[in-house]
Design a protein around this motif. Structure first.
Motif, short mmCIF file in Angstrom:
data_model
loop_
_atom_site.label_atom_id
_atom_site.label_comp_id
_atom_site.label_asym_id
_atom_site.label_seq_id
_atom_site.Cartn_x
_atom_site.Cartn_y
_atom_site.Cartn_z
N UNK A 18 0.83 -1.20 0.00
CA UNK A 18 0.00 0.00 0.00
C UNK A 18 0.87 1.25 0.00
N UNK A 19 1.82 1.29 -0.90
CA UNK A 19 2.72 2.43 -0.95
C UNK A 19 2.00 3.64 -1.53
N UNK A 20 2.14 4.78 -0.89
CA UNK A 20 1.57 6.00 -1.43
C UNK A 20 2.62 6.71 -2.27
N UNK A 25 7.01 3.49 0.65
CA UNK A 25 7.64 2.43 1.44
C UNK A 25 6.53 1.54 1.98
N UNK A 26 6.71 0.24 1.90
CA UNK A 26 5.72 -0.68 2.49
C UNK A 26 6.44 -1.85 3.13
N UNK A 27 5.97 -2.24 4.31
CA UNK A 27 6.54 -3.38 5.04
C UNK A 27 5.41 -4.31 5.42
N UNK A 96 10.30 -5.86 3.11
CA UNK A 96 10.50 -4.41 3.12
C UNK A 96 10.68 -3.98 1.67
N UNK A 97 9.77 -3.18 1.15
CA UNK A 97 9.83 -2.78 -0.26
C UNK A 97 9.72 -1.27 -0.37
N UNK A 98 10.56 -0.68 -1.21
CA UNK A 98 10.48 0.76 -1.40
C UNK A 98 11.00 1.15 -2.78
N UNK A 99 10.53 2.28 -3.24
CA UNK A 99 10.97 2.85 -4.50
C UNK A 99 12.27 3.60 -4.25
N UNK A 159 13.27 6.89 6.53
CA UNK A 159 14.18 7.29 5.45
C UNK A 159 15.63 7.23 5.92
N UNK A 160 15.87 7.64 7.17
CA UNK A 160 17.23 7.59 7.72
C UNK A 160 17.75 6.16 7.80
#
Length: 291
Positions: A18-20, A25-27, A96-99, A159-160
């Motif tokens: 459900x990344x906006x 970021x979605x976990x 853990x998935x992110x653009x 983000x950090x």
């Protein structure tokens, strides 16, 4: 301790991300009680980290099988073709998935040109298997914890931690740097085969000839077989049987059909052949899974 109040999706096989657009970021926590497929063969543009908390699994990444257990990580680079098998009675892992574009800024500086831009454009690739690196594990667990607590400023903390994780990966697990030409070649290869994988997923119960599948990809049967096995680790026939057996496991566990009926339902005309194949790949007879 990572909080344990996270919703688990149905059957624990697929992660509903459900990344906006503003916070990509979605976990997701996934849990499996039965041996067999954890997730089907797929690929995506986003960067992904799999953190294994309990049980053992076999993760196939770009046709390479990697056995993992508690406290280990798997790194999925953008466009890595991957699927997973549960080897234990209780498997728990986090996705853990992110653009990667999320880590870029508008400021053109050394950080952007030396690290961020090559990462975003998939020109820096990381080793897929991370074996018990405590420093990296601590960062991943903090990342997950921040994400689920969602206290004030958690977006900054997330983000950090992503930056900290990427620094450690760059220092110790950089695999190779690829050119834009090589990246585009890889993308085209995956793009050509992805519709075939989706077609197999939809029509696995039917008789799928090699000639038909290779023509869909506009390739000769020989070249198609070689390319397919290089990417998935299986021949087209093995992959179709893999899909059929995984669907059979669900029917054995959830339906009222007998073994012969299930064999026919997933595309096998011979129930004896189905049983032999099932025992060969699942290491137990179908009757052991039947509810």
């Amino acid at each position: 301790m990572i909080p344990m109040y996270i919703a688990i999706d149905k059957n624990g096989r697929k992660c509903n991300f459900n990344k906006s657009k503003d916070f990509p970021v979605d976990i997701h926590r996934s849990e499996h009680q039965c041996q067999g497929t954890a997730f089907e063969c797929h690929w995506h543009e986003n960067f992904e980290i799999l953190y294994f908390e309990q049980g053992e699994a076999l993760i196939h990444c770009n046709s390479r099988p990697i056995r993992v257990g508690p406290g280990e990580l798997i790194i999925i680079n953008s466009n890595d073709l991957h699927y997973g098998e549960n080897l234990s009675s209780q498997l728990v892992y986090y996705v853990v998935e992110f653009d990667l574009s999320f880590i870029q800024s508008n400021q053109i500086d050394l950080c952007q040109t030396k690290y961020m831009t090559p990462l975003v454009h998939n020109r820096i690739l990381f080793r897929n298997q991370i074996e018990r690196n405590n420093e990296l594990l601590v960062e991943v667990r903090h990342l997950i914890d921040e994400y689920y607590r969602q206290e004030l400023g958690y977006e900054l903390a997330v983000k950090a931690y992503i930056y900290r994780i990427l620094v450690l990966l760059l220092r110790f697990y950089g695999e190779k740097t690829i050119s834009e030409t090589e990246k585009e070649r890889q993308r085209k290869t995956v793009d050509r085969l992805n519709p075939i994988l989706e077609y197999m997923e939809c029509y696995y119960t039917e008789k799928l000839s090699l000639r038909h599948l290779s023509s869909m990809a506009n390739m000769s049967p020989h070249y198609f077989c070689r390319l397919f096995k290089n990417l998935t680790g299986k021949s087209p026939t093995e992959y179709i049987n893999h899909l059929r057996l995984n669907k059979a496991v669900l029917l054995l566990q959830e339906s009222n059909l007998n073994i012969t009926e299930i064999a026919i339902a997933v595309g096998f005309n011979d129930s004896n052949y189905f049983s032999r194949l099932f025992k060969k790949y699942k290491h137990v007879p179908p009757s052991a899974v039947l509810k």
